[in-house]
Write a protein that holds these residues in place. Structure first.
Motif, PDB file in Angstrom:
ATOM      1  N   ARG A 121       0.868  -1.177   0.000  1.00  0.00           N
ATOM      2  CA  ARG A 121       0.000   0.000   0.000  1.00  0.00           C
ATOM      3  C   ARG A 121       0.904   1.226   0.000  1.00  0.00           C
ATOM      4  N   PRO A 122       0.812   2.095  -1.023  1.00  0.00           N
ATOM      5  CA  PRO A 122       1.689   3.264  -1.091  1.00  0.00           C
ATOM      6  C   PRO A 122       1.412   4.260   0.032  1.00  0.00           C
ATOM      7  N   ALA A 123       2.460   4.958   0.413  1.00  0.00           N
ATOM      8  CA  ALA A 123       2.330   6.049   1.384  1.00  0.00           C
ATOM      9  C   ALA A 123       2.016   7.337   0.625  1.00  0.00           C
ATOM     10  N   PRO A 124       1.096   8.151   1.125  1.00  0.00           N
ATOM     11  CA  PRO A 124       0.829   9.428   0.455  1.00  0.00           C
ATOM     12  C   PRO A 124       2.059  10.331   0.539  1.00  0.00           C
ATOM     13  N   ASN A 125       2.388  10.965  -0.568  1.00  0.00           N
ATOM     14  CA  ASN A 125       3.478  11.937  -0.584  1.00  0.00           C
ATOM     15  C   ASN A 125       3.199  12.946  -1.697  1.00  0.00           C
ATOM     16  N   PRO A 126       3.826  14.121  -1.640  1.00  0.00           N
ATOM     17  CA  PRO A 126       3.488  15.205  -2.583  1.00  0.00           C
ATOM     18  C   PRO A 126       3.662  14.844  -4.058  1.00  0.00           C
ATOM     19  N   GLY A 127       4.619  14.029  -4.411  1.00  0.00           N
ATOM     20  CA  GLY A 127       4.861  13.718  -5.812  1.00  0.00           C
ATOM     21  C   GLY A 127       4.077  12.527  -6.337  1.00  0.00           C
ATOM     22  N   PHE A 128       3.325  11.880  -5.480  1.00  0.00           N
ATOM     23  CA  PHE A 128       2.629  10.651  -5.874  1.00  0.00           C
ATOM     24  C   PHE A 128       1.371  10.974  -6.655  1.00  0.00           C
ATOM     25  N   THR A 129       1.218  10.340  -7.829  1.00  0.00           N
ATOM     26  CA  THR A 129       0.048  10.616  -8.667  1.00  0.00           C
ATOM     27  C   THR A 129      -0.861   9.407  -8.793  1.00  0.00           C
ATOM     28  N   GLY A 130      -0.515   8.302  -8.165  1.00  0.00           N
ATOM     29  CA  GLY A 130      -1.279   7.078  -8.339  1.00  0.00           C
ATOM     30  C   GLY A 130      -2.385   6.891  -7.322  1.00  0.00           C
ATOM     31  N   HIS A 131      -2.865   5.672  -7.269  1.00  0.00           N
ATOM     32  CA  HIS A 131      -3.940   5.247  -6.380  1.00  0.00           C
ATOM     33  C   HIS A 131      -3.322   4.766  -5.071  1.00  0.00           C
ATOM     34  N   LEU A 132      -3.918   5.099  -3.950  1.00  0.00           N
ATOM     35  CA  LEU A 132      -3.365   4.708  -2.649  1.00  0.00           C
ATOM     36  C   LEU A 132      -3.840   3.325  -2.186  1.00  0.00           C
ATOM     37  N   GLY A 133      -4.532   2.600  -3.057  1.00  0.00           N
ATOM     38  CA  GLY A 133      -4.955   1.244  -2.712  1.00  0.00           C
ATOM     39  C   GLY A 133      -3.814   0.249  -2.862  1.00  0.00           C
ATOM     40  N   TRP A 134      -4.080  -0.983  -2.507  1.00  0.00           N
ATOM     41  CA  TRP A 134      -3.078  -2.048  -2.582  1.00  0.00           C
ATOM     42  C   TRP A 134      -2.658  -2.272  -4.035  1.00  0.00           C
ATOM     43  N   ASN A 135      -1.349  -2.458  -4.227  1.00  0.00           N
ATOM     44  CA  ASN A 135      -0.842  -2.730  -5.569  1.00  0.00           C
ATOM     45  C   ASN A 135       0.433  -3.567  -5.499  1.00  0.00           C
TER      46      ASN A 135
END
Length: 146
Positions: free
Chosen positions: A25-39
């Protein structure tokens, strides 16, 4: 339209009589443009880097594990618009990988959490349908190489 090239891993391990698959599960960060769900762990290929090198690096960084490549899987092609409004065609090449070790430092700042799950649970949790389909292909390939 801009083009991006990424690589990643679909990692399995044998745990007793069970096969487990790693998801993150990605951590939210300023440069992230994707989905925060499991991947599945993946990321951009750096200049001069081979796909296999990038995939193994991304697995180390985003999942905190060392793995070995078993076989290349079909590439995914996705389209999206980035934060600057640019249209992107992204090509993601995944590799079937077998877990080798947990790394001492664990996963990096881009990941909030990793989880080892059954293929059924991964199918329920993964946010992207194309990754769900590719996981099924990875399982077939894993069975072929046993």
């Amino acid at each position: 339209m801009l083009r991006q090239f990424s690589a990643g891993g679909i990692i399995f391990r044998v745990n007793g009589q069970k096969i487990e698959w790693l998801i993150r599960r990605p951590a939210p960060n300023p440069g992230f443009t994707g989905h925060l769900g499991w991947n599945l762990p993946r990321g951009l290929i750096d200049e001069g880097e081979k796909m296999e090198e990038a995939a193994l690096r991304e697995v180390r960084e985003e999942a905190g594990v060392g793995a070995k490549i078993i076989e290349k899987l079909p590439s995914l092609k996705i389209f999206y618009t980035n934060n600057q409004g640019e249209k992107i065609a992204k090509f993601i090449t995944f590799f079937l990988m077998e877990w080798v070790t947990d790394l001492p430092g664990g996963f990096g700042w881009e990941t909030a959490e990793i989880k080892w799950v059954s293929i059924e649970e991964a199918q329920q949790l993964l946010a992207h349908s194309n990754e769900k389909k590719l996981l099924i292909e990875a399982e077939k390939l894993r069975n072929f190489f046993r």
